[in-house]
Design a protein around this motif. Structure first.
Motif, short mmCIF file in Angstrom:
data_model
loop_
_atom_site.label_atom_id
_atom_site.label_comp_id
_atom_site.label_asym_id
_atom_site.label_seq_id
_atom_site.Cartn_x
_atom_site.Cartn_y
_atom_site.Cartn_z
N LYS A 75 38.75 45.54 36.49
CA LYS A 75 39.71 45.30 37.57
C LYS A 75 39.06 44.49 38.68
O LYS A 75 37.87 44.65 38.97
CB LYS A 75 40.24 46.62 38.12
CG LYS A 75 41.06 47.43 37.12
CD LYS A 75 41.55 48.72 37.73
CE LYS A 75 42.46 49.47 36.77
NZ LYS A 75 41.77 49.90 35.55
N ASP A 182 44.41 44.90 37.50
CA ASP A 182 43.99 44.49 36.16
C ASP A 182 44.50 43.07 35.91
O ASP A 182 45.11 42.44 36.80
CB ASP A 182 44.49 45.46 35.09
CG ASP A 182 46.01 45.61 35.07
OD1 ASP A 182 46.72 44.74 35.63
OD2 ASP A 182 46.50 46.59 34.48
N ARG A 183 44.27 42.56 34.72
CA ARG A 183 44.61 41.16 34.46
C ARG A 183 46.11 40.90 34.62
O ARG A 183 46.52 39.89 35.17
CB ARG A 183 44.15 40.75 33.06
CG ARG A 183 44.27 39.26 32.80
CD ARG A 183 43.69 38.87 31.44
NE ARG A 183 43.71 37.43 31.26
CZ ARG A 183 44.77 36.72 30.91
NH1 ARG A 183 45.93 37.34 30.68
NH2 ARG A 183 44.71 35.40 30.78
N LYS A 184 46.95 41.84 34.14
CA LYS A 184 48.39 41.63 34.26
C LYS A 184 48.84 41.63 35.72
O LYS A 184 49.63 40.77 36.14
CB LYS A 184 49.16 42.71 33.49
CG LYS A 184 50.68 42.53 33.56
CD LYS A 184 51.43 43.63 32.87
CE LYS A 184 52.94 43.39 32.91
NZ LYS A 184 53.44 43.17 34.30
N PHE A 212 39.48 35.54 37.90
CA PHE A 212 39.53 36.78 37.13
C PHE A 212 40.41 36.65 35.89
O PHE A 212 39.99 36.97 34.78
CB PHE A 212 40.04 37.90 38.03
CG PHE A 212 40.16 39.24 37.36
CD1 PHE A 212 39.07 39.85 36.79
CD2 PHE A 212 41.39 39.90 37.33
CE1 PHE A 212 39.18 41.10 36.17
CE2 PHE A 212 41.51 41.14 36.73
CZ PHE A 212 40.41 41.73 36.14
N VAL A 213 41.64 36.15 36.06
CA VAL A 213 42.56 36.10 34.92
C VAL A 213 42.12 35.07 33.88
O VAL A 213 42.42 35.22 32.69
CB VAL A 213 44.01 35.81 35.36
CG1 VAL A 213 44.51 36.86 36.33
CG2 VAL A 213 44.13 34.41 35.96
N GLY A 215 39.16 34.61 32.85
CA GLY A 215 38.03 35.10 32.08
C GLY A 215 36.73 34.38 32.37
O GLY A 215 35.71 34.66 31.74
#
Length: 220
Positions: A75, A182-184, A212-213, A215
């Motif tokens: 996260k 989190d990613r979503k 973050f999203v 990667g």
């Protein structure tokens, strides 16, 4: 490209306060431009030869903090901080100025960032964590200010979230709630361009979410 040349003799300091200065920069073609800066006259980026822009230290550092908890997806750590120019709480990341003392030892950006993470989140960085500079210097609004930030990746391993706090707040700092996404959830924030209160996102926060999203934090 031909660069306009600054006329230092005619450039003026218009306002000088503890944390910010305002300059009227005059160029030899007669162009005037205002520059809001944390820097003294001898350290202005505008006065530096172009080659020095590749080595000049930043004013501050901002951290993209990824929290790894047992048996949970990674996260991104965000929190609300009251931002006086907007008059409201905005979603942000740990950040702070690099102090002169930080330059007395190796890795001044990392030293500053580890301190700011502790002050603004309560997290003590340990040997099992990762703190790396991912960009030595970025300018967020170079049409208005020469303020610069180093961007830092911090991957923090925690057993739980009990250590999170804002007890290290100093001066005018006013913090609100933490928000771990989190990613979503990060993708939803990027798509909306706003937080859940409807406020727009600061550019550094947008960059943290994108980093973050994408990667990239797992690669660089």
């Amino acid at each position: 490209m031909m660069e306009p040349q600054i006329n230092r003799d005619k450039s003026r300091l218009l306002a000088d306060t503890k944390f910010i200065k305002l300059y009227d920069l005059e160029y030899q073609d007669g162009t005037h431009y205002y520059d809001a800066s944390r820097r003294g006259p001898e350290e202005l980026f505008a006065y530096k030869p172009a080659a020095e822009l590749t080595t000049a230290p930043p004013d501050a550092a901002s951290a993209f903090v990824i929290i790894e908890l047992p048996n949970e997806a990674p996260k991104l750590l965000l929190f609300y901080e009251f931002r006086y120019p907007t008059g409201s709480y905005m979603l942000g990341v740990p950040a702070g100025l690099i102090d002169p003392a930080d330059f007395q030892g190796p890795d001044p950006v990392k030293r500053a960032m580890i301190r700011e993470i502790k002050e603004e989140t309560g997290i003590t960085v340990t040997s099992k964590d990762t703190v790396e500079v991912i960009s030595p210097c970025v300018f967020t609004t170079p049409g208005f200010s020469d303020e610069s930030n180093a961007l830092v990746k911090a991957i923090i391993h925690l057993d739980d979230l009990s250590s999170l706090n804002h007890k290290g707040a100093e001066g005018t700092e006013v913090f609100g709630d933490f928000r771990l996404v989190d990613r979503k959830a990060a993708m939803d924030l990027l798509k909306a361009g706003r937080d859940e209160t409807g406020h727009y996102l600061p550019l550094i926060t947008w960059a943290a979410l994108t980093y973050f999203v994408s990667g990239l934090w797992q690669e660089i």
